[in-house]
Design an enzyme around this catalytic site. Structure first.
Site, PDB file in Angstrom:
ATOM      1  N   CYS A   1      -2.195   8.942   2.298  1.00 35.92           N
ATOM      2  CA  CYS A   1      -1.976   8.426   0.868  1.00 35.92           C
ATOM      3  C   CYS A   1      -3.174   8.879   0.154  1.00 35.92           C
ATOM      4  CB  CYS A   1      -1.874   7.005   0.971  1.00 35.92           C
ATOM      5  SG  CYS A   1      -2.937   5.998   2.075  1.00 35.92           S
TER       6      CYS A   1
ATOM      7  N   GLU B   1       0.634  -1.175  -0.027  1.00 35.02           N
ATOM      8  CA  GLU B   1      -0.083  -0.017   0.036  1.00 35.02           C
ATOM      9  C   GLU B   1       0.725   1.211  -0.111  1.00 35.02           C
ATOM     10  OE1 GLU B   1      -3.118  -0.227  -0.460  1.00 35.02           O
ATOM     11  OE2 GLU B   1      -3.743  -2.063   0.434  1.00 35.02           O
TER      12      GLU B   1
HETATM   13  P1  NAP Z   1       8.265   5.420   4.458  1.00 38.09           P
HETATM   14  O1  NAP Z   1       9.477   6.248   4.771  1.00 38.09           O
HETATM   15  O2  NAP Z   1       8.302   4.201   3.230  1.00 38.09           O
HETATM   16  O3  NAP Z   1       8.136   4.447   5.778  1.00 38.09           O
HETATM   17  C1  NAP Z   1       7.156   3.275   5.920  1.00 38.09           C
HETATM   18  C2  NAP Z   1       7.537   2.378   6.819  1.00 38.09           C
HETATM   19  O4  NAP Z   1       8.634   1.634   5.969  1.00 38.09           O
HETATM   20  C3  NAP Z   1       8.297   2.741   7.964  1.00 38.09           C
HETATM   21  O5  NAP Z   1       7.991   1.632   8.990  1.00 38.09           O
HETATM   22  C4  NAP Z   1       9.906   2.583   7.676  1.00 38.09           C
HETATM   23  O6  NAP Z   1      10.792   2.693   8.669  1.00 38.09           O
HETATM   24  C5  NAP Z   1       9.968   1.582   6.677  1.00 38.09           C
HETATM   25  N1  NAP Z   1      11.004   1.827   5.660  1.00 38.09           N
HETATM   26  C6  NAP Z   1      11.441   2.983   4.814  1.00 38.09           C
HETATM   27  N2  NAP Z   1      12.326   2.371   4.267  1.00 38.09           N
HETATM   28  C7  NAP Z   1      12.476   1.111   4.108  1.00 38.09           C
HETATM   29  C8  NAP Z   1      13.362   0.315   3.344  1.00 38.09           C
HETATM   30  N3  NAP Z   1      14.254   0.589   2.375  1.00 38.09           N
HETATM   31  N4  NAP Z   1      12.957  -0.817   3.611  1.00 38.09           N
HETATM   32  C9  NAP Z   1      12.183  -1.514   4.595  1.00 38.09           C
HETATM   33  N5  NAP Z   1      11.379  -0.723   5.388  1.00 38.09           N
HETATM   34  C10 NAP Z   1      11.463   0.503   5.087  1.00 38.09           C
HETATM   35  O7  NAP Z   1       6.934   6.009   4.533  1.00 38.09           O
HETATM   36  P2  NAP Z   1       6.448   7.475   5.589  1.00 38.09           P
HETATM   37  O8  NAP Z   1       7.135   8.619   5.031  1.00 38.09           O
HETATM   38  O9  NAP Z   1       6.626   6.833   6.656  1.00 38.09           O
HETATM   39  O10 NAP Z   1       5.019   7.129   5.044  1.00 38.09           O
HETATM   40  C11 NAP Z   1       4.553   8.013   4.024  1.00 38.09           C
HETATM   41  C12 NAP Z   1       4.255   7.405   2.808  1.00 38.09           C
HETATM   42  O11 NAP Z   1       3.350   6.109   3.012  1.00 38.09           O
HETATM   43  C13 NAP Z   1       3.729   8.179   1.601  1.00 38.09           C
HETATM   44  O12 NAP Z   1       4.134   7.797   0.399  1.00 38.09           O
HETATM   45  C14 NAP Z   1       2.235   7.634   1.926  1.00 38.09           C
HETATM   46  O13 NAP Z   1       1.473   7.753   0.222  1.00 38.09           O
HETATM   47  C15 NAP Z   1       2.363   6.318   2.028  1.00 38.09           C
HETATM   48  N6  NAP Z   1       1.158   5.675   2.506  1.00 38.09           N
HETATM   49  C16 NAP Z   1       0.552   4.728   1.841  1.00 38.09           C
HETATM   50  C17 NAP Z   1      -0.596   4.437   2.231  1.00 38.09           C
HETATM   51  C18 NAP Z   1      -1.592   3.070   1.295  1.00 38.09           C
HETATM   52  O14 NAP Z   1      -2.511   2.884   1.949  1.00 38.09           O
HETATM   53  N7  NAP Z   1      -1.402   3.166   0.234  1.00 38.09           N
HETATM   54  C19 NAP Z   1      -1.249   4.792   3.647  1.00 38.09           C
HETATM   55  C20 NAP Z   1      -0.460   5.224   4.445  1.00 38.09           C
HETATM   56  C21 NAP Z   1       0.727   5.907   3.861  1.00 38.09           C
HETATM   57  P3  NAP Z   1      11.719   3.673   9.299  1.00 38.09           P
HETATM   58  O15 NAP Z   1      10.536   4.722   9.867  1.00 38.09           O
HETATM   59  O16 NAP Z   1      12.325   2.939  10.341  1.00 38.09           O
HETATM   60  O17 NAP Z   1      12.257   4.293   8.147  1.00 38.09           O
END
Ligand code: NAP
Length: 455
Positions: A260, A226
């Protein structure tokens, strides 16, 4: 890992990350818990899930307070988020038996049917923006299906991550049916490689999804992703303009724009463009960013200062590329990570505000000559999560809904998640579905059982 209050800038707490050995033990314990949990009857799983709903409702104010502290969510939104989690627990407690009942299929067999068996330990990598809802909408169906879960939450919401583990224990779930692992994202790769982890779900950014899917793919483990979105809201000339402006403004400001499925691009046909822009700017000029614990606050700060700076960089880049800044766009003085409600008009493909996801309260308004061009612009995106259409003609809306490349299209309303309806995206917004009967079947073995004739 640190929790920092984004309104005050103060460090709330530092959490040591767990060692590789501790993580291994936790996954092994989860796998042992799975042996019993998978045999636990639906009625008992449902009793516990209703109990989790009750714990959430009892603790909603305290949990909303925790979200306000760790990621700046305004209190009333935090309370709604917890209530939504409780409803999701009740929904799956009530419906999982029907969603996963054996399905008889007529065939050459004396009797043949499809059964839905749990897979085992599922790793959930989750984001900070809805720290409870994102986790519960995965956990409620997965646990009801008989799986067990380990959570790697975003590093800035470790307090929420631990609270979720505690909620399941308080509800009476066995110790390792749901567990929180306090680890940084660099440790996720090793966890995916763990032989007892059967599948992975990630909600987060597209780069994180790409990385996790690649690692899981190398292990042939199933993933649900997601990811990000840049939802387009198409406003046609026969729309109710007042409704369109109000809904478009409201949707862009959900969770201070950090959703999102918050609307991000507003594609308005030329006949309404000037009026839409003027009224939209009026709506945004009335919005104040402030203390998430103050009942008068419209939007709280962004979740982290670095994220706020990133949003501001995207706004500045878009202006340099030719977008017209009509509201906001300045970082306010002070220690908070606040960012003002910002309007960019005359946005076009090739500009950051069109091509990228802006995860903050920034609206990109785009002019289209007519319906056909508006739909083409909506689809001119790497993302495909949600979309909305504003028109007075339901048949026209249905036709456009089918032409838009997105996981959901709402008509004269803003996009939202609902436990009864599937949620997910296409293109770089990910794959697989959460919620509804579709979501609970993502992490099950869809098993064929065939009985030959016995003489
Ligand atoms: P993010 O940086 O991708 O982090 C999300 C999660 O993934 C965190 O637990 C993060 O851990 C982990 N993570 C980050 N990079 C990783 C990698 N290379 N390998 C494994 N795990 C990794 O995203 P965010 O800034 O927290 O959230 C915002 C994003 O989420 C936006 O793009 C938003 O659109 C998306 N989102 C999508 C949905 C949906 O349902 N489609 C819902 C909500 C949010 P750390 O915190 O330790 O880095």
């Amino acid at each position: 890992m640190q929790s920092v209050n984004p309104y005050t800038g103060e460090t709330i707490r530092t959490y040591p990350s767990e060692s590789d050995e501790q993580v291994d033990q936790r996954i092994r314990a989860a796998d042992r818990a799975f042996r019993d949990w998978r045999q636990t009857p639906f009625a008992e799983r449902a009793r516990l899930m209703h109990s989790a709903a009750a714990v959430l409702r009892d603790r909603k104010r305290e949990l909303a307070d925790l979200m306000a502290d760790e990621m700046g969510k305004v209190l009333r939104d935090g309370v709604s988020e917890i209530e939504k989690c409780a409803s999701c627990c009740d929904f799956y407690a009530n419906n999982a038996p029907a969603f996963l009942a054996n399905q008889h299929v007529d065939s050459d067999a004396a009797n043949s049917y499809v059964a839905f068996d749990p897979l085992g330990v599922i790793l959930a990598v989750m984001p900070w923006n809805f720290p409870f809802w994102q986790v519960f909408r995965f956990a409620a169906p997965s646990l009801m299906a008989g799986n067990v879960a380990v959570l790697k939450h975003a590093s800035n919401v470790s307090g929420c991550a631990l609270a979720i583990q505690e909620i399941f224990q308080q509800a009476g779930f066995a110790q390792s049916v749901f567990g929180t692992l306090l680890v940084e994202s660099a440790r996720v790769e090793k966890i995916i490689h763990h032989p007892l982890v059967r599948a992975v779900t990630l909600t987060g950014s597209t780069p994180a999804g790409r990385s996790v899917a690649g690692i899981a793919g190398s292990e042939l483990k199933k993933t649900v992703l997601e990811l990000g979105g840049s939802d387009a809201y198409v406003v046609l000339e026969d729309a109710d303009l007042g409704l369109a402006v109000r809904t478009c403004a409201q949707s862009r400001l959900i969770n201070a724009g950090q959703s999102c499925i918050a609307a991000k691009r507003f594609i308005v046909v030329s006949a309404l463009y000037g009026q839409f822009v003027q009224r939209y700017v009026e709506e945004f000029n009335a919005i104040c960013c402030g203390d998430p614990k103050d009942g008068e606050t419209d939007i709280g700060p962004l979740a982290r200062h670095d994220l706020r700076d990133g949003v501001h960089g995207q706004v500045q880049k878009s202006v340099q590329q030719g977008a017209r800044l009509l509201a906001g766009g300045q970082i306010p003085a002070g220690r908070s990570a606040c960012y003002p409600a910002t309007v960019l008009a005359d946005v076009k493909p090739g500009m950051a505000a069109f091509d990228e996801e802006i995860f903050g309260p920034v609206a990109a308004i785009i002019e289209a000559p007519g319906e056909q061009q508006a739909v083409a612009l909506a689809n001119q995106s790497q993302y495909g999560l949600g979309a909305a259409v504003f028109t007075g003609d339901a048949a026209r809306a249905d036709r456009i809904a089918r032409d838009i490349e997105a996981g959901s299209v709402f008509v004269n309303a803003f996009v939202k998640s609902d436990a009864r309806l599937p949620f997910g995206g296409v293109k770089h917004s990910g794959y697989g579905r959460e919620l509804s009967s579709f979501g609970i079947r993502e992490f099950v073995n869809i098993k064929t059982v065939w009985h030959g004739a016995v003489s």
